[in-house]
Write a protein that holds these residues in place. Structure first.
Motif, PDB file in Angstrom:
ATOM      1  N   ASN A   1       0.860  -1.187   0.000  1.00 51.69           N
ATOM      2  CA  ASN A   1       0.000   0.000   0.000  1.00 51.69           C
ATOM      3  C   ASN A   1       0.892   1.231   0.000  1.00 51.69           C
ATOM      4  OD1 ASN A   1      -2.257  -1.598   0.269  1.00 51.69           O
ATOM      5  ND2 ASN A   1      -2.586  -1.141   2.412  1.00 51.69           N
ATOM      6  N   ILE A   2       0.581   2.174  -0.854  1.00 57.99           N
ATOM      7  CA  ILE A   2       1.286   3.456  -0.879  1.00 57.99           C
ATOM      8  C   ILE A   2       0.236   4.530  -0.605  1.00 57.99           C
ATOM      9  CG2 ILE A   2       2.670   5.067  -2.231  1.00 57.99           C
ATOM     10  CD1 ILE A   2       3.548   2.581  -3.922  1.00 57.99           C
ATOM     11  N   THR A   3       0.402   5.240   0.511  1.00 58.13           N
ATOM     12  CA  THR A   3      -0.520   6.307   0.872  1.00 58.13           C
ATOM     13  C   THR A   3       0.123   7.635   0.517  1.00 58.13           C
ATOM     14  OG1 THR A   3      -1.377   4.967   2.691  1.00 58.13           O
ATOM     15  CG2 THR A   3      -1.874   7.321   2.741  1.00 58.13           C
ATOM     16  N   ILE A   4      -0.583   8.400  -0.329  1.00 58.01           N
ATOM     17  CA  ILE A   4      -0.077   9.706  -0.741  1.00 58.01           C
ATOM     18  C   ILE A   4      -0.842  10.787   0.028  1.00 58.01           C
ATOM     19  CG2 ILE A   4       0.699   8.881  -2.991  1.00 58.01           C
ATOM     20  CD1 ILE A   4      -1.778  10.095  -4.261  1.00 58.01           C
ATOM     21  N   PRO A   5      -0.210  11.951   0.249  1.00 63.45           N
ATOM     22  CA  PRO A   5      -0.860  13.019   1.026  1.00 63.45           C
ATOM     23  C   PRO A   5      -2.148  13.521   0.368  1.00 63.45           C
ATOM     24  CG  PRO A   5       1.483  13.462   0.738  1.00 63.45           C
ATOM     25  CD  PRO A   5       1.149  12.308  -0.150  1.00 63.45           C
ATOM     26  N   GLY A   6      -3.006  14.121   1.175  1.00 65.37           N
ATOM     27  CA  GLY A   6      -4.285  14.643   0.699  1.00 65.37           C
ATOM     28  C   GLY A   6      -4.158  15.751  -0.322  1.00 65.37           C
ATOM     29  N   SER A   7      -3.030  16.464  -0.325  1.00 59.93           N
ATOM     30  CA  SER A   7      -2.850  17.547  -1.294  1.00 59.93           C
ATOM     31  C   SER A   7      -2.340  17.038  -2.645  1.00 59.93           C
ATOM     32  CB  SER A   7      -1.885  18.596  -0.738  1.00 59.93           C
ATOM     33  OG  SER A   7      -0.630  18.020  -0.494  1.00 59.93           O
ATOM     34  N   PHE A   8      -2.205  15.729  -2.788  1.00 60.98           N
ATOM     35  CA  PHE A   8      -1.816  15.103  -4.053  1.00 60.98           C
ATOM     36  C   PHE A   8      -3.065  14.484  -4.674  1.00 60.98           C
ATOM     37  CE2 PHE A   8       2.213  15.556  -2.182  1.00 60.98           C
ATOM     38  CZ  PHE A   8       3.220  15.200  -3.053  1.00 60.98           C
ATOM     39  N   SER A   9      -3.133  14.517  -5.987  1.00 66.71           N
ATOM     40  CA  SER A   9      -4.215  13.801  -6.652  1.00 66.71           C
ATOM     41  C   SER A   9      -3.607  12.734  -7.564  1.00 66.71           C
ATOM     42  CB  SER A   9      -5.118  14.757  -7.438  1.00 66.71           C
ATOM     43  OG  SER A   9      -4.377  15.460  -8.399  1.00 66.71           O
ATOM     44  N   PHE A  10      -4.080  11.515  -7.375  1.00 72.25           N
ATOM     45  CA  PHE A  10      -3.644  10.357  -8.148  1.00 72.25           C
ATOM     46  C   PHE A  10      -4.232  10.472  -9.551  1.00 72.25           C
ATOM     47  CE2 PHE A  10      -5.158   6.012  -9.404  1.00 72.25           C
ATOM     48  CZ  PHE A  10      -3.932   5.531  -9.830  1.00 72.25           C
ATOM     49  N   ASP A  11      -3.390  10.289 -10.568  1.00 73.10           N
ATOM     50  CA  ASP A  11      -3.850  10.311 -11.959  1.00 73.10           C
ATOM     51  C   ASP A  11      -4.383   8.916 -12.300  1.00 73.10           C
ATOM     52  OD1 ASP A  11      -2.875  12.881 -11.944  1.00 73.10           O
ATOM     53  OD2 ASP A  11      -1.142  12.450 -13.199  1.00 73.10           O
ATOM     54  N   THR A  12      -5.702   8.813 -12.371  1.00 73.12           N
ATOM     55  CA  THR A  12      -6.373   7.532 -12.581  1.00 73.12           C
ATOM     56  C   THR A  12      -5.793   6.797 -13.778  1.00 73.12           C
ATOM     57  OG1 THR A  12      -8.377   8.529 -11.682  1.00 73.12           O
ATOM     58  CG2 THR A  12      -8.644   6.465 -12.854  1.00 73.12           C
ATOM     59  N   GLU A  13      -5.625   5.515 -13.606  1.00 70.42           N
ATOM     60  CA  GLU A  13      -5.124   4.588 -14.627  1.00 70.42           C
ATOM     61  C   GLU A  13      -3.669   4.834 -15.016  1.00 70.42           C
ATOM     62  OE1 GLU A  13      -7.843   3.973 -17.877  1.00 70.42           O
ATOM     63  OE2 GLU A  13      -9.565   4.086 -16.535  1.00 70.42           O
ATOM     64  N   SER A  14      -2.915   5.512 -14.161  1.00 70.60           N
ATOM     65  CA  SER A  14      -1.489   5.729 -14.448  1.00 70.60           C
ATOM     66  C   SER A  14      -0.621   4.731 -13.697  1.00 70.60           C
ATOM     67  CB  SER A  14      -1.080   7.151 -14.045  1.00 70.60           C
ATOM     68  OG  SER A  14      -1.134   7.301 -12.627  1.00 70.60           O
ATOM     69  N   ASN A  15      -1.240   3.833 -12.941  1.00 75.80           N
ATOM     70  CA  ASN A  15      -0.497   2.902 -12.102  1.00 75.80           C
ATOM     71  C   ASN A  15       0.008   1.696 -12.883  1.00 75.80           C
ATOM     72  OD1 ASN A  15      -3.511   2.280 -11.990  1.00 75.80           O
ATOM     73  ND2 ASN A  15      -2.575   0.352 -11.373  1.00 75.80           N
ATOM     74  N   GLY A  16       1.084   1.097 -12.351  1.00 76.29           N
ATOM     75  CA  GLY A  16       1.610  -0.121 -12.940  1.00 76.29           C
ATOM     76  C   GLY A  16       2.570  -0.797 -11.977  1.00 76.29           C
ATOM     77  N   THR A  17       2.943  -2.008 -12.313  1.00 73.92           N
ATOM     78  CA  THR A  17       3.894  -2.780 -11.525  1.00 73.92           C
ATOM     79  C   THR A  17       4.492  -3.871 -12.387  1.00 73.92           C
ATOM     80  OG1 THR A  17       4.226  -4.087  -9.505  1.00 73.92           O
ATOM     81  CG2 THR A  17       2.141  -4.391 -10.652  1.00 73.92           C
ATOM     82  N   ASP A  18       5.684  -4.339 -11.996  1.00 71.32           N
ATOM     83  CA  ASP A  18       6.253  -5.506 -12.659  1.00 71.32           C
ATOM     84  C   ASP A  18       6.049  -6.757 -11.797  1.00 71.32           C
ATOM     85  OD1 ASP A  18       8.084  -4.980 -10.644  1.00 71.32           O
ATOM     86  OD2 ASP A  18       9.848  -5.169 -11.917  1.00 71.32           O
ATOM     87  N   SER A  19       5.265  -6.623 -10.722  1.00 73.29           N
ATOM     88  CA  SER A  19       4.946  -7.781  -9.883  1.00 73.29           C
ATOM     89  C   SER A  19       3.638  -8.394 -10.379  1.00 73.29           C
ATOM     90  CB  SER A  19       4.825  -7.370  -8.410  1.00 73.29           C
ATOM     91  OG  SER A  19       3.494  -7.108  -8.047  1.00 73.29           O
ATOM     92  N   ILE A  20       3.230  -9.489  -9.766  1.00 74.90           N
ATOM     93  CA  ILE A  20       1.967 -10.116 -10.139  1.00 74.90           C
ATOM     94  C   ILE A  20       0.796  -9.484  -9.383  1.00 74.90           C
ATOM     95  CG2 ILE A  20       3.049 -12.306 -10.747  1.00 74.90           C
ATOM     96  CD1 ILE A  20       1.979 -13.411  -8.047  1.00 74.90           C
ATOM     97  N   GLY A  21       1.073  -8.453  -8.596  1.00 72.37           N
ATOM     98  CA  GLY A  21       0.040  -7.803  -7.796  1.00 72.37           C
ATOM     99  C   GLY A  21      -1.054  -7.171  -8.639  1.00 72.37           C
TER     100      GLY A  21
END
Length: 175
Positions: free
Chosen positions: A60-80
């Protein structure tokens, strides 16, 4: 010289037991970014546990409230599998990060206010939850503004000792 007795010495037996506590090494390639634009964050999680039962099952990565996550910009090289959205970004899977391996988790986010912030990274395995903080610096890129209050716009003066009143604004000074 005669020896009348034999003295024996019992050596104490020392048993050393050591405990190795799990360590998950968390780093980021982006610790310095600009305000008001989407920034790419790439976080590595190294699972240094040697035991086969130490595979990490959740990140889990928790980002501060003053940050906005750019939807669908996430990725990983794990099977997660990505389950998060908003302020808590979460990847889960049995063996998301195998013992003695490293995987990467990335996303884009935009910070609106300059300052120093922490991303909190929680990793979970059979031993429990482990927490790390990553310090992120958001640079002030907003140009300060200044306006002249007095003398008024277009005013002319032949006075050699002219007083000027002005107002200066900057995001980091306004708070």
């Amino acid at each position: 010289i005669s020896v009348t007795g034999v003295q024996t010495c019992a050596l104490p037996i020392l048993i050393c037991i050591s405990f190795v506590f799990a360590a998950h090494v968390i780093t980021t390639t982006t610790d310095n970014a600009n305000e008001g634009v989407s920034n790419f964050y790439n976080i590595s999680v190294q699972n240094t546990d040697a035991a086969n039962t130490s595979n990490i099952t959740q990140v889990n990565i928790t980002i501060p409230g003053s940050f906005s996550f750019d939807t669908e910009s996430n990725g990983t090289d794990s099977i997660g599998i990505f389950l998060g959205d908003g302020q808590v970004l979460s990847w889960e899977a049995d063996g998301a990060i195998m013992n003695l391996s490293t995987n990467y988790f990335w996303f884009n986010a935009t910070a609106t206010t300059p300052g120093i912030y922490n991303f909190t990274v929680m990793t979970l395995n059979a031993s429990g939850a482990f927490f790390s903080n990553l310090s992120i610096i958001i640079n002030d890129t907003t140009i300060p503004t200044m306006s002249i209050v007095s003398p008024g716009n277009g005013s002319l003066s032949s006075d050699s000792g002219l007083d000027v009143e002005y107002i200066a604004n900057d995001v980091t000074l306004d708070s």
